[in-house]
Design a protein around this motif. Sequence first.
Motif, PDB file in Angstrom:
ATOM      1  N   ARG A  60      33.466  27.109  34.665  1.00 19.12           N
ATOM      2  CA  ARG A  60      34.028  28.148  35.535  1.00 19.12           C
ATOM      3  C   ARG A  60      35.396  27.807  36.116  1.00 19.12           C
ATOM      4  O   ARG A  60      36.037  28.657  36.733  1.00 19.12           O
ATOM      5  CB  ARG A  60      33.056  28.458  36.678  1.00 19.12           C
ATOM      6  N   VAL A  61      35.868  26.543  35.930  1.00 18.84           N
ATOM      7  CA  VAL A  61      37.163  26.161  36.511  1.00 18.84           C
ATOM      8  C   VAL A  61      38.125  25.665  35.421  1.00 18.84           C
ATOM      9  O   VAL A  61      39.002  26.389  34.962  1.00 18.84           O
ATOM     10  CB  VAL A  61      36.988  25.094  37.611  1.00 18.84           C
ATOM     11  N   ARG A  82      40.448  27.955  32.858  1.00 16.45           N
ATOM     12  CA  ARG A  82      41.906  27.917  33.007  1.00 16.45           C
ATOM     13  C   ARG A  82      42.574  27.633  31.652  1.00 16.45           C
ATOM     14  O   ARG A  82      43.578  28.254  31.293  1.00 16.45           O
ATOM     15  CB  ARG A  82      42.284  26.846  34.030  1.00 16.45           C
ATOM     16  N   ASP A  83      42.010  26.696  30.903  1.00 15.15           N
ATOM     17  CA  ASP A  83      42.585  26.363  29.598  1.00 15.15           C
ATOM     18  C   ASP A  83      42.433  27.519  28.608  1.00 15.15           C
ATOM     19  O   ASP A  83      43.326  27.768  27.783  1.00 15.15           O
ATOM     20  CB  ASP A  83      41.902  25.110  29.036  1.00 15.15           C
ATOM     21  N   ALA A  84      41.296  28.234  28.686  1.00 15.14           N
ATOM     22  CA  ALA A  84      41.099  29.383  27.805  1.00 15.14           C
ATOM     23  C   ALA A  84      42.109  30.482  28.123  1.00 15.14           C
ATOM     24  O   ALA A  84      42.632  31.152  27.210  1.00 15.14           O
ATOM     25  CB  ALA A  84      39.676  29.916  27.950  1.00 15.14           C
ATOM     26  N   LYS A  85      42.380  30.671  29.400  1.00 13.60           N
ATOM     27  CA  LYS A  85      43.376  31.665  29.796  1.00 13.60           C
ATOM     28  C   LYS A  85      44.741  31.303  29.237  1.00 13.60           C
ATOM     29  O   LYS A  85      45.497  32.175  28.777  1.00 13.60           O
ATOM     30  CB  LYS A  85      43.435  31.757  31.324  1.00 13.60           C
ATOM     31  N   LEU A  86      45.070  30.020  29.249  1.00 11.16           N
ATOM     32  CA  LEU A  86      46.348  29.566  28.703  1.00 11.16           C
ATOM     33  C   LEU A  86      46.418  29.849  27.203  1.00 11.16           C
ATOM     34  O   LEU A  86      47.454  30.299  26.694  1.00 11.16           O
ATOM     35  CB  LEU A  86      46.520  28.073  28.972  1.00 11.16           C
ATOM     36  N   ILE A  96      48.935  36.186  23.262  1.00 15.89           N
ATOM     37  CA  ILE A  96      49.647  37.403  23.686  1.00 15.89           C
ATOM     38  C   ILE A  96      51.149  37.240  23.480  1.00 15.89           C
ATOM     39  O   ILE A  96      51.841  38.168  23.047  1.00 15.89           O
ATOM     40  CB  ILE A  96      49.310  37.735  25.149  1.00 15.89           C
ATOM     41  N   ASP A  97      51.672  36.062  23.800  1.00  9.26           N
ATOM     42  CA  ASP A  97      53.102  35.812  23.592  1.00  9.26           C
ATOM     43  C   ASP A  97      53.472  35.948  22.114  1.00  9.26           C
ATOM     44  O   ASP A  97      54.564  36.424  21.776  1.00  9.26           O
ATOM     45  CB  ASP A  97      53.463  34.416  24.090  1.00  9.26           C
TER      46      ASP A  97
END
Length: 560
Positions: A211-212, A216-220, A226-227
């Motif tokens: 959950r932390v 965060r790494d998956a979001k990155l 997306i980029d």
Amino acid sequence: METEHDENYEDIAAANRSIRGKSDIAWSYVIQSKDEKGKTVLECAFCHKKKRGGGINRMKHHLAGVKGNTDACLKISADIRFKIVNALKEAENKKKQNIVLDDTNLDGPEIEDVDGDDIRVDVRPSQKRKKQGIDLHDYFKRGVHDQTQPSIKACMQSKERIHAVDMSVALWFYDACIPMNAVNSPLFQPMMSMVASMGHGYVGPSYHALRVGLLRDAKLQVSLIIDKFKSSWASTGCTLMADGWKDTRQRPLINFLVYCPKGITFLKSVDASDIYASAENLCNLFAELVGIIGSENIVHFVTDSAPNYKAAGKLLVEKFPTIAWSPCSAHCINLILEDVAKLPHVHHIVRRMSKVTIFVYNHKPALNWVRKRSGWREIIRPGETRFATTFIALQSLYQHKEDLQALVTSADPELKQLFKTSKAKVAKSVILDERMWNDCLIIVKVMTPIIRLLRICDADEKPSLPYVYEGMYRARLGIKNIFQEKETLYKPYTNIIDRRWDRMLRHDLHAAAYYLNPAFMYDQPTFCEKPEVMSYSWVGRENIGQNRVIPVFNSLTIII
């Protein structure tokens, strides 16, 4: 003579079995001997042709008259040929049942027919790929360096060990109440491969890590994807889509998504409570999103067909002439279905037929009785916000017509007592009303083309925009044919389609997409040559030669 021949064949078969120990039926009609070099020679007992290769399998093809491996025996009797053909079919079926077709377990046991006997042999994966003609890249589905490639140790595991591992994974699914279709995720097998590559003793991530840190790494990682999509917007162009909806607190929200040939990207969600009613404020919001993406990158803008969205879309096109606006096809078709459902005679039929569904599902004796009928499937009930389900429910009821009529005419004492109540009498009168069933069938037939088009537009399986123009044309034509061109009968339906289609959905973009769709372009007998179709070059004659690619709604790409 036949008895004499049969005795000779039996003597030959007995001799062959005593020498070779074979039990195949073909040995009854084959003479086995040795040539001067000591090699085995098989001779047909009918035509006396000799074969020095291929074993009994080749002789079976000779006796059965199967083309390909050898020539056919012309002197064999029909009944014996029939026996040999059946023996070949049984052997082939046995091989199909036992060959391991799963390419994740290519090294499993295989059944092969050698000299008429079924012998279990182990074939290595490389040999099996060579035999079946499987390309190396088909086996390594994500390239030759795929991490899911089975190791030698994994290939050598017993079936009991594999079953034990599968059971442990299944028990985790059952205990955590994870939907079973989670195994269809493209990330499931890579996850299993990475866990297996860690070896024995690997401990999975903790609740806090999931959950932390890992989130965060998956979001990155998603941001990097997306980029990568954004980098293609300038070269291929993109479509901006605004999806309006209301949450549980009835707040009007707008989700903005961007489509390009690489995929769909969620951009942001906006609470439009303060600006929802004003077309100018909506236009300013859209213009802000266009500024984020870049007006030179957007070629198409899609919104709902609500009046405020429609007005805002037109204002946006005035600000940015290079952007084409169109309403959502699925939303417009849903509105057509809603308008048809409001027609007085349609509303009357839907209301009466719904009483049948309510009665059946509110009375256990009736429900239990129909559920015991052979081939019974549950009646579909309409949803509150899905207008197509109203007509799908009518179709479902019509398919249950015989079961429902059998229900109300049943001699069951409990059902007879039930149908003495007032509500049951109303349901019974509807079920036995043949005119009501005929009207129900007509409405289902009228709306089937529209519902089929809605399924195309509301799905991601294939591009939908090239089929909207043709779908609407065929829907109108189908309705006219159902009512045999009687204007007074089909006009109420076609007027609704024309009103929604002409005022909201009919754009040159749909005509251009229809013209450029190869499925219709090369179908000359039915191809529409209306002026609005033939003038498809509206998309920009001045841009011809610039090789500009315009991706439009739902995966269609137009090159001008």
